[in-house]
Design an enzyme around this catalytic site. Sequence first.
Site, PDB file in Angstrom:
ATOM      1  N   CYS A 147     -30.192 -22.481  -4.573  1.00  0.00           N
ATOM      2  CA  CYS A 147     -30.649 -21.844  -3.332  1.00  0.00           C
ATOM      3  C   CYS A 147     -32.143 -21.561  -3.389  1.00  0.00           C
ATOM      4  O   CYS A 147     -32.572 -20.600  -4.035  1.00  0.00           O
ATOM      5  CB  CYS A 147     -29.866 -20.557  -3.079  1.00  0.00           C
ATOM      6  N   CYS A 150     -33.234 -18.212  -1.936  1.00  0.00           N
ATOM      7  CA  CYS A 150     -32.946 -17.063  -2.800  1.00  0.00           C
ATOM      8  C   CYS A 150     -33.926 -17.003  -3.974  1.00  0.00           C
ATOM      9  O   CYS A 150     -34.381 -15.933  -4.351  1.00  0.00           O
ATOM     10  CB  CYS A 150     -31.537 -17.158  -3.386  1.00  0.00           C
ATOM     11  N   ASP A 151     -34.218 -18.136  -4.588  1.00  0.00           N
ATOM     12  CA  ASP A 151     -34.870 -18.112  -5.898  1.00  0.00           C
ATOM     13  C   ASP A 151     -36.271 -18.712  -5.948  1.00  0.00           C
ATOM     14  O   ASP A 151     -36.941 -18.618  -6.966  1.00  0.00           O
ATOM     15  CB  ASP A 151     -33.986 -18.868  -6.915  1.00  0.00           C
TER      16      ASP A 151
END
Length: 335
Positions: A147, A150-151
């Site tokens: 992701c 997200c990261d």
Amino acid sequence: MTTVEREVVVLGAGPAGLTAAIYCARADLRPLVFEGEPSSTSDQPGGQLMLTTDVENYPGFPEGVMGPNLMMDFRAQAVRFGAEMQTEKVTKVDLSSNPFKIWIGENGLTSDPDCLARALIVSTGAKSLMLGLPEEDQLIGRGLSTCATCDGFFFRGQEIAVVGGGDSAMEEATFLTKFASKVTIIHRRDQLRASKIMQERAFANERIEFLWNHVVTAIHGTESLEGVRVSHTKTGEEQDIPLGGLFIAIGHSPNTDIFAGQLKMKENGYLITEPDSSRTSVEGVFACGDVQDDVYRQAVTAAGSGCMAAIDAERWLESRSDLPEASASATLSSQ
Ligand code: NAP
């Protein structure tokens, strides 16, 4: 064997299922949550956040929060208000009549259901497809990610790679160039599957390079990811590439197998819900989170849709006063 009965049963315990459980519990519906059972690192109660380390985009945590800690807190909050958790995997459901029938584990092979539910909330989530390399379980959340939203932030100034040739890979790679100094797209063919516009955007991005006709055959690193070994699909020639991060973007698969033929799904297997609602094609069955969302796929959107499903279920139960009330006394563990 006792068959337990509940007003509301929730399948799945990621952000969507646990939020639904919190809302149902606070509405005094005593939800029973089947949270799944650990079968591998990439399949365990708590959903995909169990596979991440820092979560920095979940509102309310200015310093960030560890994914597993966030899910433990969701769970504790649901339990505090009376949700009952069962660490079991549901293997079969029969949604042809109300109450809905639910079987767990190997009991799916027998005729008596383990549980009956007046309303069912489906929040079984989706899983990112993985390469199937043995190092993935160890390094997911430690430089290996599925992701970018997200990261990506954690890879500022680093050289990283994205595996895949579809729209997800192009989108993730393009997004990641906000942070990474260089993003290499590793693709197994010499042509992309992605839409023209996404391809052109990636081709035009100076920070993106392409490694055509290559597959990742090994991931290096023990505590955190250090690089990959790739192999040329035609010549078999191998090379090691040092990397700060690796994003797998080869598609997702919703966990909907047990609903096949019972709930309406899109061609890609995601459950269909009515617009602005969590209602599925079966009255009394509601769906929330990634199992019905192939667009946003975020913890916060999953949690929001879990709240919607709980409210929809509560209102539906109220409207169906003709249904006999479930006798919620027995617990599965007392069998
Ligand atoms: P996808 O279109 O199925 O593409 C998957 C890619 O991964 C393909 O290029 C495939 O290679 C590669 N791949 C699959 N298995 C692999 C493996 N084991 N090893 C190496 N490579 C592998 O999946 P997606 O990109 O996630 O897209 C899914 C759907 O969502 C699509 O309909 C897409 O258009 C849509 N989507 C849209 C947007 C957007 O419009 N903003 C963004 C993301 C996704 P091959 O090409 O060789 O098969």
